[in-house]
Design a protein around this motif. Structure first.
Motif, PDB file in Angstrom:
ATOM      1  N   ALA A 206       0.923  -1.263  -0.034  1.00 51.24           N
ATOM      2  CA  ALA A 206       0.191  -0.102  -0.082  1.00 51.24           C
ATOM      3  C   ALA A 206       0.842   1.262  -0.134  1.00 51.24           C
ATOM      4  CB  ALA A 206      -0.809   0.018   1.183  1.00 51.24           C
ATOM      5  N   ALA A 207       2.049   1.129   0.946  1.00 54.55           N
ATOM      6  CA  ALA A 207       2.760   2.454   0.827  1.00 54.55           C
ATOM      7  C   ALA A 207       3.602   2.711  -0.474  1.00 54.55           C
ATOM      8  CB  ALA A 207       3.980   2.294   2.009  1.00 54.55           C
ATOM      9  N   VAL A 237     -10.219  -1.212  -6.914  1.00 47.15           N
ATOM     10  CA  VAL A 237     -10.541  -0.898  -8.174  1.00 47.15           C
ATOM     11  C   VAL A 237      -9.454  -1.081  -9.217  1.00 47.15           C
ATOM     12  CG1 VAL A 237     -10.140   1.637  -7.647  1.00 47.15           C
ATOM     13  CG2 VAL A 237     -11.682   0.679  -9.464  1.00 47.15           C
ATOM     14  N   VAL A 238      -8.184  -1.005  -8.769  1.00 45.50           N
ATOM     15  CA  VAL A 238      -7.110  -0.920  -9.462  1.00 45.50           C
ATOM     16  C   VAL A 238      -6.803  -2.484  -9.977  1.00 45.50           C
ATOM     17  CG1 VAL A 238      -4.524  -0.747  -9.604  1.00 45.50           C
ATOM     18  CG2 VAL A 238      -5.969   1.037  -8.583  1.00 45.50           C
ATOM     19  N   ARG A 239      -6.822  -3.406  -8.773  1.00 41.94           N
ATOM     20  CA  ARG A 239      -6.583  -5.033  -8.913  1.00 41.94           C
ATOM     21  C   ARG A 239      -7.762  -5.492 -10.099  1.00 41.94           C
ATOM     22  NH1 ARG A 239      -5.748  -7.666  -3.160  1.00 41.94           N
ATOM     23  NH2 ARG A 239      -5.303  -9.322  -4.418  1.00 41.94           N
ATOM     24  N   ASP A 240      -8.920  -5.004  -9.691  1.00 44.40           N
ATOM     25  CA  ASP A 240      -9.677  -5.499 -10.706  1.00 44.40           C
ATOM     26  C   ASP A 240      -9.532  -4.893 -12.192  1.00 44.40           C
ATOM     27  OD1 ASP A 240     -12.590  -6.422 -11.640  1.00 44.40           O
ATOM     28  OD2 ASP A 240     -12.951  -4.449 -11.806  1.00 44.40           O
ATOM     29  N   SER A 241      -9.072  -3.832 -12.352  1.00 46.94           N
ATOM     30  CA  SER A 241      -8.608  -3.210 -13.832  1.00 46.94           C
ATOM     31  C   SER A 241      -7.599  -4.221 -14.245  1.00 46.94           C
ATOM     32  CB  SER A 241      -8.724  -1.818 -13.772  1.00 46.94           C
ATOM     33  OG  SER A 241      -8.222  -1.408 -15.030  1.00 46.94           O
ATOM     34  N   ASN A 324     -18.343  -3.420  -3.732  1.00 42.50           N
ATOM     35  CA  ASN A 324     -17.016  -2.617  -3.653  1.00 42.50           C
ATOM     36  C   ASN A 324     -16.276  -2.822  -2.234  1.00 42.50           C
ATOM     37  OD1 ASN A 324     -14.834  -1.032  -3.752  1.00 42.50           O
ATOM     38  ND2 ASN A 324     -16.296   0.679  -4.961  1.00 42.50           N
ATOM     39  N   VAL A 325     -15.173  -3.511  -2.064  1.00 48.01           N
ATOM     40  CA  VAL A 325     -14.703  -3.832  -0.944  1.00 48.01           C
ATOM     41  C   VAL A 325     -13.956  -2.604  -0.607  1.00 48.01           C
ATOM     42  CG1 VAL A 325     -14.278  -6.314  -1.287  1.00 48.01           C
ATOM     43  CG2 VAL A 325     -12.369  -4.819  -1.918  1.00 48.01           C
ATOM     44  N   ASP A 326     -13.448  -1.668  -1.355  1.00 47.01           N
ATOM     45  CA  ASP A 326     -12.948  -0.580  -0.957  1.00 47.01           C
ATOM     46  C   ASP A 326     -13.707   0.341  -0.021  1.00 47.01           C
ATOM     47  OD1 ASP A 326     -10.338  -0.936  -2.132  1.00 47.01           O
ATOM     48  OD2 ASP A 326     -10.977  -0.254  -4.126  1.00 47.01           O
ATOM     49  N   THR A 327     -15.056   0.456  -0.427  1.00 45.10           N
ATOM     50  CA  THR A 327     -16.003   1.360   0.223  1.00 45.10           C
ATOM     51  C   THR A 327     -17.087   0.660   1.292  1.00 45.10           C
ATOM     52  OG1 THR A 327     -17.620   1.003  -1.648  1.00 45.10           O
ATOM     53  CG2 THR A 327     -15.715   2.818  -1.759  1.00 45.10           C
ATOM     54  N   ALA A 418      -5.484  -2.447   4.422  1.00 46.91           N
ATOM     55  CA  ALA A 418      -4.293  -1.761   3.983  1.00 46.91           C
ATOM     56  C   ALA A 418      -4.616  -0.926   2.921  1.00 46.91           C
ATOM     57  CB  ALA A 418      -2.988  -2.684   3.716  1.00 46.91           C
ATOM     58  N   ALA A 419      -5.563  -1.401   2.112  1.00 43.53           N
ATOM     59  CA  ALA A 419      -6.035  -0.449   1.046  1.00 43.53           C
ATOM     60  C   ALA A 419      -6.821   0.712   1.254  1.00 43.53           C
ATOM     61  CB  ALA A 419      -6.468  -1.395  -0.143  1.00 43.53           C
ATOM     62  N   ARG A 420      -7.460   0.558   2.478  1.00 38.03           N
ATOM     63  CA  ARG A 420      -8.477   1.696   2.830  1.00 38.03           C
ATOM     64  C   ARG A 420      -8.011   2.776   3.887  1.00 38.03           C
ATOM     65  NH1 ARG A 420     -14.127  -1.289   3.208  1.00 38.03           N
ATOM     66  NH2 ARG A 420     -14.449   0.504   4.507  1.00 38.03           N
ATOM     67  N   ALA A 421      -8.555   3.862   3.818  1.00 39.14           N
ATOM     68  CA  ALA A 421      -8.265   4.666   4.882  1.00 39.14           C
ATOM     69  C   ALA A 421      -8.969   4.306   6.196  1.00 39.14           C
ATOM     70  CB  ALA A 421      -8.857   6.077   4.409  1.00 39.14           C
ATOM     71  N   GLU A 422     -10.104   3.793   6.153  1.00 34.16           N
ATOM     72  CA  GLU A 422     -10.957   3.172   7.404  1.00 34.16           C
ATOM     73  C   GLU A 422     -11.071   1.943   7.241  1.00 34.16           C
ATOM     74  OE1 GLU A 422     -11.709   5.028  10.114  1.00 34.16           O
ATOM     75  OE2 GLU A 422     -11.096   6.900   9.375  1.00 34.16           O
ATOM     76  N   ASP A 423     -10.754   0.998   8.333  1.00 34.39           N
ATOM     77  CA  ASP A 423     -10.830  -0.438   8.186  1.00 34.39           C
ATOM     78  C   ASP A 423     -12.427  -0.832   7.982  1.00 34.39           C
ATOM     79  OD1 ASP A 423      -8.287  -0.604   8.217  1.00 34.39           O
ATOM     80  OD2 ASP A 423      -8.210  -1.423  10.441  1.00 34.39           O
ATOM     81  N   PRO A 424     -12.864  -1.716   7.317  1.00 28.13           N
ATOM     82  CA  PRO A 424     -14.418  -2.315   7.603  1.00 28.13           C
ATOM     83  C   PRO A 424     -14.445  -3.283   8.708  1.00 28.13           C
ATOM     84  CG  PRO A 424     -13.063  -3.482   5.806  1.00 28.13           C
ATOM     85  CD  PRO A 424     -12.030  -2.638   6.522  1.00 28.13           C
ATOM     86  N   HIS A 425     -15.743  -3.615   8.785  1.00 20.36           N
ATOM     87  CA  HIS A 425     -16.049  -4.403   9.820  1.00 20.36           C
ATOM     88  C   HIS A 425     -15.960  -5.833   8.867  1.00 20.36           C
ATOM     89  CE1 HIS A 425     -19.296  -7.160  11.700  1.00 20.36           C
ATOM     90  NE2 HIS A 425     -18.287  -7.278  12.478  1.00 20.36           N
TER      91      HIS A 425
END
Length: 552
Positions: A206-207, A237-241, A324-327, A418-425
């Protein structure tokens, strides 16, 4: 060597101003020389002195032009470096802010000093805080190390380019721009194949991605999607593309291989007896069938292809998300078990996850709105019956496949955070042998960000105590249908339903259909599916047999 403190002092804006000043100075030299030549030629002045003046002015011309050329070349290289520094410095400063907020310090070598003392406690809140603390410090350390690596790479690239240019100038007298034009790839410090992280943590990945410019990201996505499609820690979204690009390329490659193998077989009166072309054709068609299944699933819409691995093992491996796992506020990752493969099972598992996502979203609050995403994770070679019983790495009587899969799954789960600003549940669902794989993925106090573990039809978790799992007390749920004989085997450790510290996931009652046999846990309308949805939605306190207020 560049240190963390050095990067803090880098100012891309001022470095960019320097590059523009170099270019402007170059332009000024060129204009001044042109003005001198024009004046000397047009001036109505004759005689020996006039001729001598013109000769001297002309003799200075090459030196002026070479200096101007050198300045503009330096400016161009410095401009490229400044552009590459912007996202890197921003990431470094963000790490510093997070470290300060976490009572930690980042050292010059990229290490992290934790100023807070942790005390052991059996309470759920203290356990969760301790785990989150360890993960935060670990993530900071891995990100800082990767950013420092990236900074040193850029610094070395810039120094190497400039030194090589001027060494060549000194040796040959050639203009700098001539050398740059002959080797344009050395002009800009862009990530090469060796610069993309391999075998590193999701936080480091991610870094790395955060430190790249948009031009560098686009170049990787277009030219080398194979390097980033399965890189845990970069945006979904990048991995998907990237993986969709690879899907097209792999299909073309395999179709060409299949045609070649068919031609070899047709031209050989012995068939594949002498060169195994028939076995190769069977394997190629098997992989093409897997790509067909992936394509059909993606065609359902609202899907993300998070993993496409068509080369590392005997089977094609994949992971596809519904949503969307990013959001998404709530993310569930499902791990199937025995005899599962992409070409034969992805479609029905994806249907199950689509149905589960819809059930979860019916349980979520609308104000503020929350969303869900469910992933079918088939990125390990699950055991199969038949000849695979003789293969210790693929046999269902061995835990080897689960251990290997657990390592891959652990990094994948870490990457979702790691790919997100806020962790999901984050909930992890394991069925049959997949529950053993899931259990191996959550070993260790700071390994993953999994909040809930649901295992159904489980032959065992490879442990005799849930204390070995990286989950807070009361967040391991076990579902077992009344007629599921596999769930009573206890083939890999204690029968999960008898482990202290687990919670029962009801598989019948409450007006829902009962789960039937070993494979009906996620069927639409069943109690097992509804109760799994409650856990994924963060409403586990509403499970039958659990007291209100005992939720996470």
């Amino acid at each position: 060597m560049v240190t963390w403190g050095d990067i803090r002092q880098w100012d891309p804006e001022k470095i960019g101003l320097l590059s523009r000043s170099l270019v402007c100075t170059s332009d000024g030299l060129m204009e001044d020389m042109a003005t001198l030549e024009r004046l000397s030629e047009t001036l109505e002045w004759t005689g020996a002195a006039a001729d001598a003046a013109r000769v001297e002015i002309h003799s200075l011309r090459d030196g002026y032009f070479r200096a101007a050329d050198q300045l503009i070349s330096i400016g161009t290289c410095v401009e490229d470096l400044a552009y590459a520094m912007y996202p890197l410095v921003a990431s470094v400063l963000e790490c510093d802010r997070e470290a300060q907020d976490s009572d930690a310090d980042i050292t010059d070598d990229g290490g992290v000093l934790d100023r807070m003392t942790l005390y052991s406690s059996a309470s759920e809140d203290a356990w969760s805080l301790g785990r989150d603390r360890l993960r935060r410090i670990r993530d900071l350390r891995e990100r800082a190390t990767e950013l420092l690596t990236r900074a040193r790479y850029l610094d070395a690239q810039g120094a190497s380019t400039l030194l090589a240019l001027f060494d060549s100038v000194a040796a040959t007298g050639a203009a700098v721009s001539t050398i740059l034009a002959a080797a344009p790839e050395s002009k800009v410090a862009v990530p090469t194949e060796t610069a993309v992280p391999t075998g590193k943590s999701a936080s480091a990945n991610a870094a790395f991605w955060d430190s790249l410019t948009m031009a560098e990201r686009t170049r990787l996505l277009v030219d080398r999607p194979d390097l980033i499609g399965n890189l845990d820690g970069i945006p979904a979204v990048v991995r998907d593309s990237a993986n969709r690009r690879m899907l097209v390329r792999e299909r073309s490659r395999l179709e060409e291989a299949a045609t070649d193998l068919e031609d070899r077989l047709n031209d050989n009166i012995f068939g594949g007896m002498l060169d195994n072309a028939d076995a190769g054709l069977v394997q190629t068609r098997k992989r093409l069938a897997a790509l067909d299944a992936i394509t059909a699933t993606l065609d359902q819409g609202d899907r993300q292809l998070l993993v496409l691995d068509n080369r590392s093992g005997e089977d094609t491996l994949a992971a596809i998300a519904v949503g969307n796992v990013d959001t998404a506020t709530h993310v569930a990752v499902f791990v199937p078990g025995l005899d599962s493969d992409v070409q034969g099972d992805l479609g029905r598992y994806d249907d199950d996850m689509d149905s589960l996502k819809k059930t979860v979203e019916q349980l979520l609050p609308k104000d503020p709105p929350e969303t869900a995403a469910c992933v079918t994770w088939m990125n390990y070679e699950a055991p199969h019956l038949g000849w695979n019983l003789l293969n210790p790495d693929r046999s269902v009587v061995s835990g080897s496949a689960a251990i290997a899969g657990g390592e891959r799954l652990s990094t994948f789960l870490d990457g979702l955070d790691a790919a997100r600003a806020e962790d999901p549940h984050l909930s992890l669902l394991g069925h049959s042998y997949g529950s053993l794989t899931a259990a191996y993925a959550v070993r260790g106090a700071d390994d993953t960000g999994v909040d809930e573990l649901v295992v159904v039809g489980s032959p065992g978790l490879g442990t005799g105590t849930v204390a070995e799992l990286s989950l807070p007390p009361g967040h391991v749920f076990v579902g077992e249908a009344s007629d599921d004989t596999v769930a009573d085997l206890g083939a890999f450790g204690t029968d999960p339903s008898r482990l202290d510290g687990t919670e029962q996931l009801p598989t019948e009652g409450s007006g829902y259909l009962p789960a039937e046999g070993h494979g009906g846990y996620f069927a639409e309308g069943t109690a097992a599916q509804h109760n799994s949805a409650l856990v994924v939605a963060g409403r586990a306190s509403e499970l039958g047999g659990r007291a209100p207020g005992n939720d996470r």
